[in-house]
Design a protein around this motif. Structure first.
Motif, PDB file in Angstrom:
ATOM      1  N   PRO A  18      -1.491   4.655 -11.285  1.00  0.00           N
ATOM      2  CA  PRO A  18      -1.825   3.853 -10.100  1.00  0.00           C
ATOM      3  C   PRO A  18      -0.796   3.912  -8.975  1.00  0.00           C
ATOM      4  O   PRO A  18      -1.172   3.849  -7.795  1.00  0.00           O
ATOM      5  N   VAL A  19       0.488   4.046  -9.320  1.00  0.00           N
ATOM      6  CA  VAL A  19       1.495   4.093  -8.244  1.00  0.00           C
ATOM      7  C   VAL A  19       1.384   5.425  -7.495  1.00  0.00           C
ATOM      8  O   VAL A  19       1.390   5.454  -6.258  1.00  0.00           O
ATOM      9  N   SER A  20       1.250   6.515  -8.243  1.00  0.00           N
ATOM     10  CA  SER A  20       1.090   7.821  -7.579  1.00  0.00           C
ATOM     11  C   SER A  20      -0.180   7.820  -6.731  1.00  0.00           C
ATOM     12  O   SER A  20      -0.190   8.327  -5.606  1.00  0.00           O
ATOM     13  N   ALA A  21      -1.244   7.263  -7.286  1.00  0.00           N
ATOM     14  CA  ALA A  21      -2.518   7.246  -6.551  1.00  0.00           C
ATOM     15  C   ALA A  21      -2.407   6.385  -5.290  1.00  0.00           C
ATOM     16  O   ALA A  21      -2.913   6.762  -4.227  1.00  0.00           O
ATOM     17  N   ALA A  22      -1.720   5.241  -5.393  1.00  0.00           N
ATOM     18  CA  ALA A  22      -1.579   4.362  -4.217  1.00  0.00           C
ATOM     19  C   ALA A  22      -0.784   5.081  -3.124  1.00  0.00           C
ATOM     20  O   ALA A  22      -1.112   4.988  -1.935  1.00  0.00           O
ATOM     21  N   VAL A  23       0.248   5.813  -3.528  1.00  0.00           N
ATOM     22  CA  VAL A  23       1.063   6.534  -2.531  1.00  0.00           C
ATOM     23  C   VAL A  23       0.235   7.678  -1.923  1.00  0.00           C
ATOM     24  O   VAL A  23       0.268   7.901  -0.710  1.00  0.00           O
ATOM     25  N   ALA A  24      -0.525   8.365  -2.743  1.00  0.00           N
ATOM     26  CA  ALA A  24      -1.361   9.460  -2.219  1.00  0.00           C
ATOM     27  C   ALA A  24      -2.420   8.915  -1.268  1.00  0.00           C
ATOM     28  O   ALA A  24      -2.691   9.500  -0.206  1.00  0.00           O
ATOM     29  N   LEU A  25      -2.993   7.793  -1.622  1.00  0.00           N
ATOM     30  CA  LEU A  25      -4.013   7.182  -0.763  1.00  0.00           C
ATOM     31  C   LEU A  25      -3.417   6.791   0.587  1.00  0.00           C
ATOM     32  O   LEU A  25      -4.009   7.028   1.657  1.00  0.00           O
ATOM     33  N   GLU A  26      -2.218   6.233   0.552  1.00  0.00           N
ATOM     34  CA  GLU A  26      -1.534   5.870   1.800  1.00  0.00           C
ATOM     35  C   GLU A  26      -1.213   7.135   2.598  1.00  0.00           C
ATOM     36  O   GLU A  26      -1.302   7.150   3.826  1.00  0.00           O
TER      37      GLU A  26
END
Ligand SMILES: Cc1ncc(COP(=O)(O)O)c(C=O)c1O
Length: 459
Positions: free
Chosen positions: A329-337
């Motif tokens: 989830p942290v990697s995904a949140a950063v990628a989404l941003e």
């Protein structure tokens, strides 16, 4: 340079194994220890500042101090710092990211699989291609064709796809069922009387012959970087992908685009598949997906590939593969941003605005006595070092390494590729003044290298 006992340099030497490094030379030369970054700049612990002309390893698109990415990571860490996606578990950032990516692809795609590095993505691409053909009852259709000079990572199968001898030597690679065909390096491999288009035709014919010789019912997929990265930042000759794709279609061979470097505006378009009219069945992405702030990569596949995989997982009871951190989830949140920032700042428009200056300055390096070819696209490109512009004879790799080191001494990080070229691939946020500084320093380093070559009678 002997490291001072107990210095950070000595501690590094005594404790770390460095990738893509001569480990004996490292004990003598020691590391450059980076400590801070801002925009396109990085600073080492001794206070030396460098323009990061390679965006690290072709990846830090948004520079080294993007607060929004930091905040996105911290906020997600506070909310749900980790979770997996095994056994029907999911999280909101990974769902939103997959949805977003499916709106961005150059052709309609069906599903996204997440991993943590480009190597893992390409490795899983191989597994998916094998699974797909087993699902279709074609157990012999397993071979994957990559290209000499290509780089697809270093895991056992992605390292086998890589077509650089230094990454096979001593590691018992490549594994069976991985083949290599000629690269798209027109300057180096085109014949004297051959146009770009004729060279592209020859490469496509060679691919056709290879598939026929192996048997089309044994060849599953072809993988290529639209712009070859570690092999020298090589742009494809005109008509190349159009002709290659016609051969693949004829033999029902999947087209896999390794967009690990080129994805997300590097060439000025969202994907280099857009730039070169490539219509992939599978895409592998990483790096600029999160501006490299968190490890994340993905395999994106179309319905043709996903459909049989879906059914076969049901036949087998489950899809028996996965990574603990795939869909983190942290990697995904950063990628989404990262995707939001690309969109809100229209990073593609910025690249298209500044790239002509970068390409003009790159082409001007072609006038230097040591440079035989200077070519690129968007914000990626390279020079090829030659002893003689007429014969295109290269130096041994020590000269490209000397140039890369001279660039470092002049305050710009660039990279020697394949022993004969030196590449640039800066953060996408680079501004025109910084482009000028990068090329001014590169020019000075070329002059240093010319002096070195002359002093040592290498030319
Ligand atoms: C085109 C390409 N594919 C795959 C990879 C492997 O990515 P990673 O180093 O994240 O495993 C790289 C790394 O540079 C790359 O350039």
């Amino acid at each position: 340079m002997a490291a001072v006992p107990n210095s950070p340099h000595a501690r590094d030497i005594a404790s770390l194994i460095h990738p893509m490094t001569n480990l004996v030379k490292h004990e003598k030369d020691g590391p450059i220890i980076l400590d801070e970054g801002k925009g396109v700049w990085v600073k080492d612990i001794e206070g030396n500042e460098y323009i990061e002309g390679m965006a690290g390893l072709w990846c830090t698109a948004l520079g080294f101090n993007n607060e929004r990415l930091i905040d996105a990571a911290v906020a997600q860490m506070r909310k749900l710092p980790t979770y997996h996606t095994f056994f029907h578990r999911s999280n909101m950032p990974v769902i939103e990211l997959a949805e977003k990516l499916l709106t961005m692809t150059p052709v309609p795609m069906a599903r996204v699989w997440f991993a943590n590095s480009g190597s893992e993505a390409n490795d899983h691409m191989v597994k998916f291609v094998w699974y797909y053909n087993n699902a279709l009852g074609r157990p012999n259709k397993k071979k994957i064709i990559a290209r000499i000079g290509g780089y697809h990572g270093i895991a056992v199968s992605s390292g086998s796809l890589t077509g650089l001898p230094a990454m096979h030597k001593g590691f018992d690679l490549p594994i069976p069922n991985i083949l290599h065909t000629g690269s798209a390096h027109y300057y180096h491999e085109g014949r004297p009387d051959e146009s770009e288009e004729q060279f592209a035709t020859r490469r496509a014919e060679e691919l056709d012959q290879l598939i026929l010789a192996e048997g089309p019912d044994t060849v599953a997929a072809f993988i290529a970087e639209p712009v070859m990265g570690a092999g020298g930042a090589i742009i494809p000759p005109r008509t190349y992908f159009q002709k290659i794709q016609a051969v693949l279609a004829k033999h029902d061979v999947l087209m896999v685009a390794d967009e690990v470097i080129t994805g997300f505006f590097r060439t000025g378009n969202t994907f280099a598949c857009d730039t070169y009219a490539i219509r992939p069945d599978i895409m592998c992405i990483a790096k600029q997906l999160s501006s490299a702030y968190m490890p994340i990569s993905a395999v994106i596949m179309n319905e043709k590939v996903f459909g049989p995989i879906r059914e076969f997982s049901n036949t087998n009871g489950m899809l028996g593969t996965g990574f603990t951190y795939g869909g983190h989830p942290v990697s995904a949140a950063v990628a989404l941003e990262t995707m939001k920032i690309y969109e809100e700042t229209d990073i593609g428009a910025h690249v298209r605005k500044v790239a002509p200056l970068a390409q003009e300055r790159l082409r001007a390096l072609g006038e230097h006595p040591l440079v035989g070819d200077a070519s690129g696209v968007g914000l990626i490109g390279s020079v090829e070092l030659v002893k003689d512009k007429a014969t295109k004879q290269n130096f041994d790799p020590s000269v490209a390494n000397f140039l890369a080191d001279a660039c470092t001494r002049r305050g710009v990080m660039l990279r020697a590729c394949a022993g004969i070229r030196v590449a640039f691939c800066p953060p996408l946020i680079i501004e025109p003044e910084e482009i000028d500084m990068l090329f001014d320093r590169w020019q000075l380093a070329l002059d240093d290298t010319l002096e070195h070559v002359r002093e040592n009678g290498l030319m």
